[in-house]
Design an enzyme around this catalytic site. Sequence first.
Site, mmCIF file in Angstrom:
data_model
loop_
_atom_site.group_PDB
_atom_site.id
_atom_site.type_symbol
_atom_site.label_atom_id
_atom_site.label_comp_id
_atom_site.label_asym_id
_atom_site.label_seq_id
_atom_site.Cartn_x
_atom_site.Cartn_y
_atom_site.Cartn_z
ATOM 1 N N ASP A 1 48.791 35.519 47.554
ATOM 2 C CA ASP A 1 47.955 36.559 48.153
ATOM 3 C C ASP A 1 48.802 37.800 48.429
ATOM 4 O O ASP A 1 49.951 37.702 48.876
ATOM 5 C CB ASP A 1 47.320 36.048 49.452
ATOM 6 C CG ASP A 1 46.164 36.910 49.904
ATOM 7 O OD1 ASP A 1 45.011 36.464 49.818
ATOM 8 O OD2 ASP A 1 46.429 38.059 50.368
ATOM 9 N N ILE A 2 48.224 38.968 48.174
ATOM 10 C CA ILE A 2 48.971 40.218 48.345
ATOM 11 C C ILE A 2 49.246 40.529 49.821
ATOM 12 O O ILE A 2 50.220 41.231 50.138
ATOM 13 C CB ILE A 2 48.217 41.364 47.626
ATOM 14 C CG1 ILE A 2 49.153 42.487 47.249
ATOM 15 C CG2 ILE A 2 47.037 41.865 48.438
ATOM 16 C CD1 ILE A 2 48.561 43.469 46.232
ATOM 17 N N ASN B 1 36.100 31.192 51.917
ATOM 18 C CA ASN B 1 35.143 32.091 52.557
ATOM 19 C C ASN B 1 33.988 32.329 51.584
ATOM 20 O O ASN B 1 34.219 32.633 50.408
ATOM 21 C CB ASN B 1 35.809 33.425 52.900
ATOM 22 C CG ASN B 1 36.918 33.263 53.924
ATOM 23 O OD1 ASN B 1 36.820 32.450 54.840
ATOM 24 N ND2 ASN B 1 37.992 34.029 53.769
ATOM 25 N N GLY C 1 32.679 35.819 55.635
ATOM 26 C CA GLY C 1 33.839 36.713 55.648
ATOM 27 C C GLY C 1 34.461 36.928 54.277
ATOM 28 O O GLY C 1 35.612 37.355 54.177
ATOM 29 N N GLN C 2 33.695 36.666 53.203
ATOM 30 C CA GLN C 2 34.241 36.850 51.860
ATOM 31 C C GLN C 2 34.348 38.337 51.531
ATOM 32 O O GLN C 2 33.396 39.097 51.741
ATOM 33 C CB GLN C 2 33.329 36.151 50.836
ATOM 34 C CG GLN C 2 33.894 36.171 49.420
ATOM 35 C CD GLN C 2 33.070 35.328 48.445
ATOM 36 O OE1 GLN C 2 32.059 34.725 48.825
ATOM 37 N NE2 GLN C 2 33.510 35.290 47.205
ATOM 38 N N HIS D 1 37.313 31.885 45.264
ATOM 39 C CA HIS D 1 38.728 31.600 45.456
ATOM 40 C C HIS D 1 38.912 30.690 46.659
ATOM 41 O O HIS D 1 38.166 30.768 47.631
ATOM 42 C CB HIS D 1 39.554 32.882 45.645
ATOM 43 C CG HIS D 1 39.042 33.788 46.722
ATOM 44 N ND1 HIS D 1 37.976 34.642 46.526
ATOM 45 C CD2 HIS D 1 39.431 33.968 48.009
ATOM 46 C CE1 HIS D 1 37.740 35.311 47.642
ATOM 47 N NE2 HIS D 1 38.601 34.923 48.562
ATOM 48 N N HIS E 1 41.722 29.823 49.467
ATOM 49 C CA HIS E 1 43.009 30.131 50.102
ATOM 50 C C HIS E 1 43.722 28.825 50.413
ATOM 51 O O HIS E 1 43.094 27.868 50.883
ATOM 52 C CB HIS E 1 42.798 30.848 51.445
ATOM 53 C CG HIS E 1 42.125 32.175 51.369
ATOM 54 N ND1 HIS E 1 42.806 33.365 51.467
ATOM 55 C CD2 HIS E 1 40.816 32.510 51.232
ATOM 56 C CE1 HIS E 1 41.952 34.370 51.410
ATOM 57 N NE2 HIS E 1 40.736 33.877 51.266
HETATM 58 P P1 5GP Z 1 38.467 36.785 51.065
HETATM 59 O O1 5GP Z 1 38.361 37.543 52.355
HETATM 60 O O2 5GP Z 1 37.524 37.321 50.014
HETATM 61 O O3 5GP Z 1 38.348 35.288 51.239
HETATM 62 O O4 5GP Z 1 39.954 36.976 50.594
HETATM 63 C C1 5GP Z 1 40.347 37.830 49.571
HETATM 64 C C2 5GP Z 1 41.860 37.784 49.537
HETATM 65 O O5 5GP Z 1 42.287 38.415 48.349
HETATM 66 C C3 5GP Z 1 42.540 38.498 50.707
HETATM 67 O O6 5GP Z 1 43.379 37.583 51.408
HETATM 68 C C4 5GP Z 1 43.350 39.611 50.030
HETATM 69 O O7 5GP Z 1 44.608 39.827 50.631
HETATM 70 C C5 5GP Z 1 43.498 39.096 48.610
HETATM 71 N N1 5GP Z 1 43.603 40.142 47.596
HETATM 72 C C6 5GP Z 1 42.777 41.209 47.445
HETATM 73 N N2 5GP Z 1 43.169 41.973 46.410
HETATM 74 C C7 5GP Z 1 44.262 41.362 45.879
HETATM 75 C C8 5GP Z 1 45.111 41.681 44.778
HETATM 76 O O8 5GP Z 1 44.946 42.677 44.059
HETATM 77 N N3 5GP Z 1 46.150 40.834 44.528
HETATM 78 C C9 5GP Z 1 46.348 39.704 45.280
HETATM 79 N N4 5GP Z 1 47.403 38.941 44.935
HETATM 80 N N5 5GP Z 1 45.572 39.388 46.335
HETATM 81 C C10 5GP Z 1 44.530 40.199 46.627
#
Ligand code: 5GP
Length: 116
Positions: free
Chosen positions: A34-35, A90, A96-97, A103, A105
Amino acid sequence: MTTPDPDCIFCKIVAGQIPSKKVHEDDDVLVFHDIHPWAPVHVLVIPKQHIATLADTGSEHDALLGKMLSLAPRLMKQLGVSNGFRTVVNTGPDGGQEVYHLHMHVFGGPRPWARG
Ligand code: 5GP
Ligand code: ZN
């Protein structure tokens, strides 16, 4: 929906149009860091095909979802996580997606964590 979504950031990562720190790749699944990590180890397990959310899956995805989940312990071991980990999917606005490409986590490493 299984075709790549041109506006989807994770489809772009699958296609190599956006770089990522890859941990695992096979025909069906990609795993990358994750970034914005919440924990010392924070990876995202995604299907290569575009599925927007967990709520868009059906029994035809049983094998894929099983693979995503069963990869978690193997990858955590590979990444040196030995004291447990957390898995989170999520789903949708109230879940909270933020990125609408399915995906999972996986968080691990010694606490305290930044979040989670
Ligand atoms: P969500 O809130 O949708 O469950 O989580 C999305 C996740 O994707 C977040 O933790 C966010 O940091 C990660 N993310 C978003 N854009 C990028 C990206 O361009 N590269 C990577 N490696 N992670 C990303
Ligand atoms: Zn996508």
